[in-house]
Write an enzyme that holds these catalytic residues in place. Sequence first.
Site, short mmCIF file in Angstrom:
data_model
loop_
_atom_site.label_atom_id
_atom_site.label_comp_id
_atom_site.label_asym_id
_atom_site.label_seq_id
_atom_site.Cartn_x
_atom_site.Cartn_y
_atom_site.Cartn_z
N ASP A 67 -71.92 25.24 -30.37
CA ASP A 67 -70.51 25.50 -30.63
C ASP A 67 -70.04 26.46 -29.53
OD1 ASP A 67 -68.06 25.88 -32.12
OD2 ASP A 67 -68.87 27.80 -32.78
N LEU A 68 -68.73 26.53 -29.29
CA LEU A 68 -68.24 27.40 -28.21
C LEU A 68 -67.78 28.76 -28.74
CD1 LEU A 68 -67.39 27.85 -25.24
CD2 LEU A 68 -65.24 26.71 -25.78
N ASP A 69 -66.68 28.75 -29.49
CA ASP A 69 -66.11 30.02 -29.95
C ASP A 69 -67.00 30.68 -31.00
OD1 ASP A 69 -64.41 32.12 -30.60
OD2 ASP A 69 -63.30 30.92 -32.05
N THR A 71 -63.75 33.83 -28.33
CA THR A 71 -62.33 33.57 -28.08
C THR A 71 -61.50 33.79 -29.35
OG1 THR A 71 -62.95 31.26 -28.27
CG2 THR A 71 -62.40 32.02 -26.08
N LYS A 75 -61.12 30.61 -38.16
CA LYS A 75 -62.23 30.40 -37.21
C LYS A 75 -62.88 29.04 -37.40
CE LYS A 75 -63.43 35.21 -36.36
NZ LYS A 75 -64.44 36.27 -36.52
N GLY A 76 -63.01 28.30 -36.31
CA GLY A 76 -63.72 27.03 -36.34
C GLY A 76 -62.91 25.84 -36.82
N ILE A 77 -61.68 26.09 -37.32
CA ILE A 77 -60.89 24.94 -37.79
C ILE A 77 -59.85 24.54 -36.74
CG2 ILE A 77 -61.31 25.45 -40.24
CD1 ILE A 77 -58.32 26.27 -40.36
N ARG A 137 -56.49 23.26 -34.55
CA ARG A 137 -55.20 23.91 -34.28
C ARG A 137 -54.18 23.57 -35.38
NH1 ARG A 137 -52.86 22.50 -28.56
NH2 ARG A 137 -55.02 22.94 -28.03
N SER A 139 -67.35 21.51 -29.59
CA SER A 139 -66.31 22.48 -29.94
C SER A 139 -65.09 21.79 -30.55
CB SER A 139 -65.88 23.24 -28.68
OG SER A 139 -64.76 24.05 -28.95
N ALA A 140 -64.41 22.51 -31.45
CA ALA A 140 -63.17 22.01 -32.04
C ALA A 140 -61.98 22.30 -31.12
CB ALA A 140 -62.95 22.65 -33.39
N SER A 141 -62.24 23.00 -30.01
CA SER A 141 -61.13 23.42 -29.15
C SER A 141 -60.81 22.41 -28.05
CB SER A 141 -61.48 24.75 -28.49
OG SER A 141 -60.48 25.08 -27.55
N ASN A 156 -59.41 23.35 -25.48
CA ASN A 156 -59.49 24.16 -24.26
C ASN A 156 -60.94 24.43 -23.84
OD1 ASN A 156 -56.56 24.94 -23.79
ND2 ASN A 156 -56.83 25.52 -25.93
N LYS A 165 -65.07 19.20 -37.60
CA LYS A 165 -66.09 19.79 -38.47
C LYS A 165 -65.43 20.11 -39.83
CE LYS A 165 -67.67 22.03 -34.26
NZ LYS A 165 -67.77 23.30 -33.51
N GLU A 201 -74.32 27.17 -34.45
CA GLU A 201 -72.97 27.40 -34.98
C GLU A 201 -72.79 28.78 -35.59
OE1 GLU A 201 -69.95 26.57 -35.74
OE2 GLU A 201 -69.74 24.53 -35.01
N ASP A 202 -71.55 29.28 -35.55
CA ASP A 202 -71.25 30.55 -36.23
C ASP A 202 -70.39 30.32 -37.47
OD1 ASP A 202 -68.94 29.84 -34.68
OD2 ASP A 202 -68.18 31.88 -35.03
P1 B16 Z 1 -57.66 24.87 -29.62
P2 B16 Z 1 -65.01 26.23 -31.79
C1 B16 Z 1 -62.36 26.42 -32.44
O1 B16 Z 1 -63.42 26.52 -31.49
C2 B16 Z 1 -61.88 27.81 -32.82
O2 B16 Z 1 -62.93 28.51 -33.51
C3 B16 Z 1 -60.67 27.72 -33.73
O3 B16 Z 1 -60.21 29.00 -34.07
C4 B16 Z 1 -59.57 26.92 -33.03
O4 B16 Z 1 -58.42 26.76 -33.86
C5 B16 Z 1 -60.11 25.54 -32.64
O5 B16 Z 1 -61.28 25.70 -31.82
C6 B16 Z 1 -59.07 24.72 -31.88
O6 B16 Z 1 -58.84 25.32 -30.63
O7 B16 Z 1 -56.37 25.31 -30.21
O8 B16 Z 1 -58.02 25.61 -28.34
O9 B16 Z 1 -57.74 23.38 -29.44
O10 B16 Z 1 -65.50 27.37 -32.67
O11 B16 Z 1 -65.14 24.87 -32.47
O12 B16 Z 1 -65.61 26.24 -30.42
MG MG Z 2 -67.26 28.70 -33.68
#
Ligand code: B16
Ligand code: MG
Length: 223
Positions: free
Chosen positions: A11-13, A19, A47-49, A51, A118-120, A122, A149, A173-174
Amino acid sequence: MKQTPKAFIFDLDGVITDTAEFHYLAWKKLAEELGITIDRQFNEQLKGISRMDSLERILALNPSLKDMPQKEKEKLAYQKNDHYVELIKTIKPENVLPGIEELFTKLKENHIKIAIGSASKNAQRVLELLGLTHYIDYIVDAAKVTKGKPDPETFTTAADYLNIPYGECVGLEDAAAGIEAINQAGMFSVGIGDKVHLSAADYIVSDTTLLDLDEILKQFNLE
Ligand code: B16
Ligand code: MG
């Protein structure tokens, strides 16, 4: 016979870098623009969910915004991302969490693949700013999956691309939703954080400094 996993999917964040604070500041700014106040405690549940799911939880704090048209919501999600992208410009290699680069080096020495789940949206940008992309064999971000996730798709997509059976992968994962995704994928799950929150993980460490490859391999073989 002892087995060595063929891939580690991170996982990233919260695992590679933190972040969460930037997500928090960006959401706080957007919420203020809507006349809503959020604090760090509320941010824990974001966290982890995704956008959009995060936005829904913020809008739910003001019942009069409940029936906002989808187009408006998309505009707000876009606005939050603009705030976030501005904030992450300050990310540097020093922001990699302690122990992560050492683990990456050991994985490379042992010919074990490294992927990100990652769910991000970015993720690529953040990994570039951290100076880590040369270690990474594949990045799965929100743009590559249809179900976030706790659905296992983020992790299975990485393993499928690398052509590695799920039983030979380790996921790290965190967030509880992330551990559920790894377990559902049939992979060995490593939780980073508190034991209560991550109790479903196969192996738990309290922080990234305790991620030791030999110990993870030992635990993997106890399963
Ligand atoms: P974005 P992860 C998740 O990253 C973040 O923990 C979560 O807070 C955020 O809303 C989600 O990515 C979406 O991110 O807005 O940049 O697309 O923990 O899955 O690495
Ligand atoms: Mg995370």
